[in-house]
Enzyme design. Structure first.
Site, mmCIF file in Angstrom:
data_model
loop_
_atom_site.group_PDB
_atom_site.id
_atom_site.type_symbol
_atom_site.label_atom_id
_atom_site.label_comp_id
_atom_site.label_asym_id
_atom_site.label_seq_id
_atom_site.Cartn_x
_atom_site.Cartn_y
_atom_site.Cartn_z
ATOM 1 N N THR A 1 -10.669 1.276 6.735
ATOM 2 C CA THR A 1 -9.867 0.836 5.599
ATOM 3 C C THR A 1 -10.423 -0.424 4.966
ATOM 4 O O THR A 1 -10.496 -0.541 3.738
ATOM 5 C CB THR A 1 -8.409 0.586 6.052
ATOM 6 O OG1 THR A 1 -7.866 1.810 6.559
ATOM 7 C CG2 THR A 1 -7.557 0.107 4.892
ATOM 8 N N GLU B 1 1.822 -3.144 9.593
ATOM 9 C CA GLU B 1 0.699 -2.633 8.813
ATOM 10 C C GLU B 1 -0.344 -3.727 8.581
ATOM 11 O O GLU B 1 -1.553 -3.486 8.647
ATOM 12 C CB GLU B 1 1.214 -2.090 7.477
ATOM 13 C CG GLU B 1 0.156 -1.480 6.593
ATOM 14 C CD GLU B 1 -0.273 -0.091 7.037
ATOM 15 O OE1 GLU B 1 -0.891 0.613 6.235
ATOM 16 O OE2 GLU B 1 -0.010 0.289 8.198
#
Length: 309
Positions: A184, A132
């Protein structure tokens, strides 16, 4: 060691309105599929990626799924192992649905299964967080933990890492992904670094109320707790028609409405699958009338995480 395995890993909803970076849950649809085969030549190779429109790197050091597996094999001191990966993206990337988390979890789960399950899911979690971090610059667990464990998860702390599985009431989740770009990194940068104490107290109360509602099946409390006074007011500016969509959903049976991850996907939770479908269909048409295409998904909460298919 098994010759091959095919797995599915679910999309996830992170933050869950008031639980920024600490709450998440998994859904049955969409998700990623991955085929992993053992190979005689040591090392991890990506054979193919479908559904990514050519956006993801085939370099195993730069791709989330393979980099996570490489890290796992290094930890297990299995440099003798050869693995070939074929990834099928069955969910949109950059959507706020945990696309990179699903890929990393699929790869780690598959590799662990092929190797005879030497690690537990909890032991796999740090490797998923590494993936991630490679994908979005932050190794948070609010996507990877629910993708790995299924259900609702609470990240109690990061140092030390402590994840708590929460009860899963009967709920239907409606997801709508508008085709707009909300990276993001950009979504994180606009968040205030400081908050007012009164807002923090309100947020703490909502988080505690939400957790309590999950344990007691109190849907009224759940709905009253799904409120965010810190992050949503800022991030929602990046999502077209957010205020309209939220108001419509709440007027038509939604227990709560919010941004999935960093967006632009929005989600709402329901008692009734019929209410959920009605809202999804109506909101998709509303966006289409505004010239915005979208994907919609309707799912119960996924309680299993990755599965062999």
């Amino acid at each position: 060691m098994k010759e091959s395995i095919k797995v599915f890993a679910p999309a996830t909803v992170a933050n869950v309105v008031c639980g920024f970076d600490i709450l998440g849950f998994a859904v049955n649809e969409p998700g990623d599929e991955l085929l992993m085969k053992s190979a005689t030549k040591p090392g991890v190779r990506i054979i193919s990626i479908e559904g990514d429109e050519g956006k993801l790197p085939l370099d195993p050091q730069k791709n989330t799924v393979s980099a996570s597996v490489i890290s796992l094999l290094r930890h297990l001191r299995r440099d003798d192992v050869g693995l070939e990966i074929s990834l099928t993206k069955k969910m949109p990337m950059g959507s706020g649905l945990g696309s990179s988390s699903a890929s990393a979890v699929a790869g780690l789960f598959a590799a662990n299964e092929l190797l005879g399950s030497p690690l537990s899911k909890m032991e796999l979690l740090p490797f998923a967080m590494e993936g991630e971090a490679l994908a979005c610059g932050h190794g948070h667990a609010d996507n990877v933990a629910p993708a790995l464990f299924g259900g609702f998860t609470l990240i109690k702390s990061y140092e030390p890492l402590e994840v708590i599985a929460l009860p899963v009431p009967k709920l239907f989740c409606a997801l709508l992904y508008p085709h707009v770009d909300v990276p993001t990194r950009d979504a994180r940068q606009i968040i205030r670094s400081k908050v007012l104490l009164k807002d923090a107290v309100t947020q703490w109360g909502n988080i505690a109320g939400l957790v309590s509602a999950l344990y007691t099946n109190d849907y009224g409390l759940l709905g009253r707790s799904l409120k965010d006074v810190i992050v949503e007011p800022i991030r929602s500016i990046l999502i077209p028609e957010f205020d309209y969509m939220k108001a419509y959903a709440m007027e038509n049976g939604a227990l709560g409405f919010g941004i999935s991850g960093s967006g632009p996907t929005v989600f709402s939770l329901y008692h009734s699958v019929d209410d959920a479908q009605k809202v999804l269909t109506s909101l998709q048409k509303h966006l289409a009338d505004k010239g915005i295409k979208s994907n919609i998904y309707l799912s119960e909460i996924n309680e299993t995480g990755p599965t062999v298919i």
